[in-house]
Design an enzyme around this catalytic site. Structure first.
Site, short mmCIF file in Angstrom:
data_model
loop_
_atom_site.label_atom_id
_atom_site.label_comp_id
_atom_site.label_asym_id
_atom_site.label_seq_id
_atom_site.Cartn_x
_atom_site.Cartn_y
_atom_site.Cartn_z
N GLU A 1 -5.21 14.90 -5.57
CA GLU A 1 -5.81 13.82 -4.86
C GLU A 1 -6.09 14.10 -3.40
O GLU A 1 -7.01 14.17 -2.59
CB GLU A 1 -5.26 12.51 -5.00
CG GLU A 1 -5.87 11.52 -3.98
CD GLU A 1 -5.33 10.08 -4.38
OE1 GLU A 1 -4.45 9.77 -5.34
OE2 GLU A 1 -5.86 9.11 -3.46
N GLY B 1 0.92 -1.15 0.06
CA GLY B 1 -0.20 0.02 0.02
C GLY B 1 0.86 1.11 0.02
O GLY B 1 1.03 1.67 -0.96
C1 LIG Z 1 -12.27 2.45 1.69
C2 LIG Z 1 -10.79 2.65 0.85
C3 LIG Z 1 -10.57 2.93 -0.41
C4 LIG Z 1 -9.62 2.92 -1.06
N1 LIG Z 1 -9.47 3.34 -2.45
C5 LIG Z 1 -8.27 3.20 -3.12
C6 LIG Z 1 -8.20 3.38 -4.39
O1 LIG Z 1 -9.26 3.58 -5.04
N2 LIG Z 1 -7.38 2.95 -5.09
C7 LIG Z 1 -6.15 2.36 -4.57
O2 LIG Z 1 -5.12 2.18 -5.24
N3 LIG Z 1 -5.85 2.36 -3.17
C8 LIG Z 1 -7.15 2.52 -2.28
N4 LIG Z 1 -7.31 2.56 -1.20
C9 LIG Z 1 -6.02 1.89 -0.37
C10 LIG Z 1 -5.22 2.82 0.56
O3 LIG Z 1 -4.62 3.92 -0.39
C11 LIG Z 1 -4.21 2.09 1.21
O4 LIG Z 1 -4.95 1.41 2.11
C12 LIG Z 1 -3.26 3.02 2.04
O5 LIG Z 1 -2.42 3.59 0.74
C13 LIG Z 1 -2.34 2.29 2.91
O6 LIG Z 1 -1.82 1.20 2.47
P1 LIG Z 1 -2.06 -0.29 3.12
O7 LIG Z 1 -3.38 -0.12 3.36
O8 LIG Z 1 -1.51 -1.33 2.45
O9 LIG Z 1 -1.21 -0.02 4.53
P2 LIG Z 1 0.33 -0.28 4.90
O10 LIG Z 1 1.10 0.47 3.93
O11 LIG Z 1 0.63 -1.58 5.32
O12 LIG Z 1 0.46 0.49 6.26
C14 LIG Z 1 0.02 0.13 7.54
C15 LIG Z 1 0.36 1.18 8.54
O13 LIG Z 1 2.01 1.39 8.68
C16 LIG Z 1 2.34 2.68 8.33
N5 LIG Z 1 3.50 2.84 7.59
C17 LIG Z 1 3.73 2.21 6.63
N6 LIG Z 1 4.99 2.81 5.87
C18 LIG Z 1 5.25 3.66 7.04
C19 LIG Z 1 6.34 4.53 7.14
N7 LIG Z 1 7.40 4.45 5.99
N8 LIG Z 1 6.60 5.17 8.14
C20 LIG Z 1 5.58 5.30 9.20
N9 LIG Z 1 4.71 4.60 8.96
C21 LIG Z 1 4.25 3.70 8.06
C22 LIG Z 1 0.86 3.26 7.63
O14 LIG Z 1 0.89 4.62 8.08
C23 LIG Z 1 -0.14 2.61 8.39
O15 LIG Z 1 -0.46 2.94 9.45
C24 LIG Z 1 -8.30 2.58 -0.55
C25 LIG Z 1 -8.36 2.15 0.86
C26 LIG Z 1 -9.67 1.98 1.49
C27 LIG Z 1 -9.86 1.54 2.95
#
Ligand SMILES: Cc1cc2nc3c(=O)[nH]c(=O)nc-3n(C[C@H](O)[C@H](O)[C@H](O)COP(=O)(O)OP(=O)(O)OC[C@H]3O[C@@H](n4cnc5c(N)ncnc54)[C@H](O)[C@@H]3O)c2cc1C
Length: 381
Positions: free
Chosen positions: A243, A132
């Site tokens: 965005e 993500g």
């Molecule tokens: C309802 C909804 C709609 C969405 N719509 C879209 C969409 O249209 N298209 C799309 O592509 N995505 C979409 N997303 C995905 C969204 O952009 C991702 O969930 C988001 O970018 C976080 O990625 P992840 O869920 O993999 O979390 P992770 O990256 O696994 O993060 C988990 C935790 O670790 C923290 N973390 C990660 N890296 C670091 C760092 N380097 N330093 C400190 N903390 C860190 C994060 O802040 C978070 O708290 C959507 C998500 C939801 C829930």
């Protein structure tokens, strides 16, 4: 609230028509759409017919050719009314601009008129089950085979996923590289091997068709590449400020909407024989929230103004996303508290707003990633 200075009477007229449209075409049905997990597909066509989809697009593709304030108005009205199932913002502010900004004339002719009329719903697929925040590490591949790319991989959490007619897919055309291996490729619904997975069950935004998408040996013509191969990450970085501004606009409007409803509620609801508005705690909470929301509004409007002048930088947009969504969650939590037990009941808008708001701190880049971007800019030489 202090008067907003960036809109003129044309904007206010447009806002009135958007609000009336939503009150008629969406408000009465939204709770049913929450049960169904998606809005009525026809709403896209109805909005397109009114010029509410991507109004910034040039007239030659069927757009209105106006500036981003018009997108902002649509975003704000949807958010103020708590209509979080409607994915117009993702379409108009995020996905469609990739086609305009990086597409060939042929791609623009092929997609933009339908995107504006509502015949084509778009999505952007960056996130994967394993990746993500660390976008450079996406695993979906697009390998060139003659005149076609063969796409393999899966995406998740994709907004508009079920309704999407075309998806901008973030994939690796060179899996051995990180950012420089990323390209953006358009994949149309119905292409063999492209499957829409489940419409995900969420804690909020229940009428939004957020979905999984699967790609198995999906063959698309080379002509579906957006812009240049290997430039996808650069394009994503260029588009992210818009965005994030879009999210900030919805957060500010949601704060205002919920605060307004709460003011009415506390005047009406009685405890110990008097309106709860008469308790000093209620008054102080409202005063604190109103002050913070006013300052947020001024900041977000300034960001909008910078954006229409082409001057909104990535760091400022990140600050807007961070501040606005943190404040949205805080304000809605306080407003819910002022509703007492009713605030916990789904039929009350504040309860829905509470559940809907939480994701604002997660998508569009998590708020932790916003802090990384901001702190890097402070600490870099
Ligand atoms: C309802 C909804 C709609 C969405 N719509 C879209 C969409 O249209 N298209 C799309 O592509 N995505 C979409 N997303 C995905 C969204 O952009 C991702 O969930 C988001 O970018 C976080 O990625 P992840 O869920 O993999 O979390 P992770 O990256 O696994 O993060 C988990 C935790 O670790 C923290 N973390 C990660 N890296 C670091 C760092 N380097 N330093 C400190 N903390 C860190 C994060 O802040 C978070 O708290 C959507 C998500 C939801 C829930």
């Amino acid at each position: 609230m202090i008067p907003r200075t960036i809109f003129d009477s044309d904007h206010e007229q447009f806002r009135d028509s958007v609000r009336k449209f939503l009150e008629t075409e969406a408000v009465p049905f939204h709770s049913q759409w929450e049960k169904e997990g998606a809005i009525d597909r026809q709403l896209w066509n109805k909005a397109g017919a009114q010029g509410f989809l991507a109004p910034t697009m040039p007239e030659k593709y069927g757009g209105v050719g106006v500036d981003f304030r018009y997108n902002a108005i649509v975003d704000e009205e949807i958010s103020r009314l708590g209509l979080t199932g409607i994915g117009f913002g993702l379409h108009s502010d995020i996905a469609v601009p990739y086609i305009l900004n990086y597409g060939t004339e042929d791609q623009k002719q092929r997609y933009l008129p339908g995107c504006l009329s509502g015949e084509i719903v778009t999505a952007i697929a960056m996130t994967e089950p394993g990746t993500g925040s660390d976008l450079q590490n996406v695993k979906t591949t697009a390998i060139l085979d003659g005149d076609e790319y063969i796409i393999n991989g899966s995406k998740t959490f994709i907004t508009n996923g079920q309704h999407a007619d075309t998806v901008v897919v973030v994939c690796k055309t060179n899996p051995h590289e990180k950012a420089s291996g990323i390209s953006l490729i358009m994949v149309d619904a119905g292409t063999p091997g492209f499957e829409k997975g489940s419409n995900l069950e969420k804690i909020g935004m229940k009428a939004q068709d957020t979905s999984e998408l699967f790609f198995q040996d999906v063959r698309v013509p080379k002509a579906n590449l957006l812009g240049e191969e290997g430039k996808g990450f650069v394009y994503l970085m260029e588009e992210l400020p818009q965005e994030r501004l879009s999210i900030a606009l919805t957060a500010a409007a949601s704060c205002e909407g919920v605060l307004e409803q709460t003011v009415e509620y506390v005047k009406d609801r009685k405890a110990f024989g008097k309106p709860i508005a008469s308790f000093q705690n209620t008054q102080f909470k409202l005063a604190e929230m109103d002050s913070e929301v006013t300052s947020l509004r001024v900041f977000v409007d300034r960001c909008l103004e910078l954006h229409i002048q082409g001057k909104l930088d990535a760091v400022t947009a990140s600050k807007a996303k961070l501040l606005s969504t943190d404040l949205q969650c805080k304000v809605i939590d306080e407003c819910l508290q002022l509703h007492g037990g009713y605030g916990y009941m789904w039929e009350y808008p504040v309860a829905r707003a509470f559940a809907d708001a939480r994701v604002q701190r997660i998508y569009g880049g998590t708020n932790e990633i916003m802090k990384l971007i901001i702190s890097r800019s402070l600490l870099s030489d």
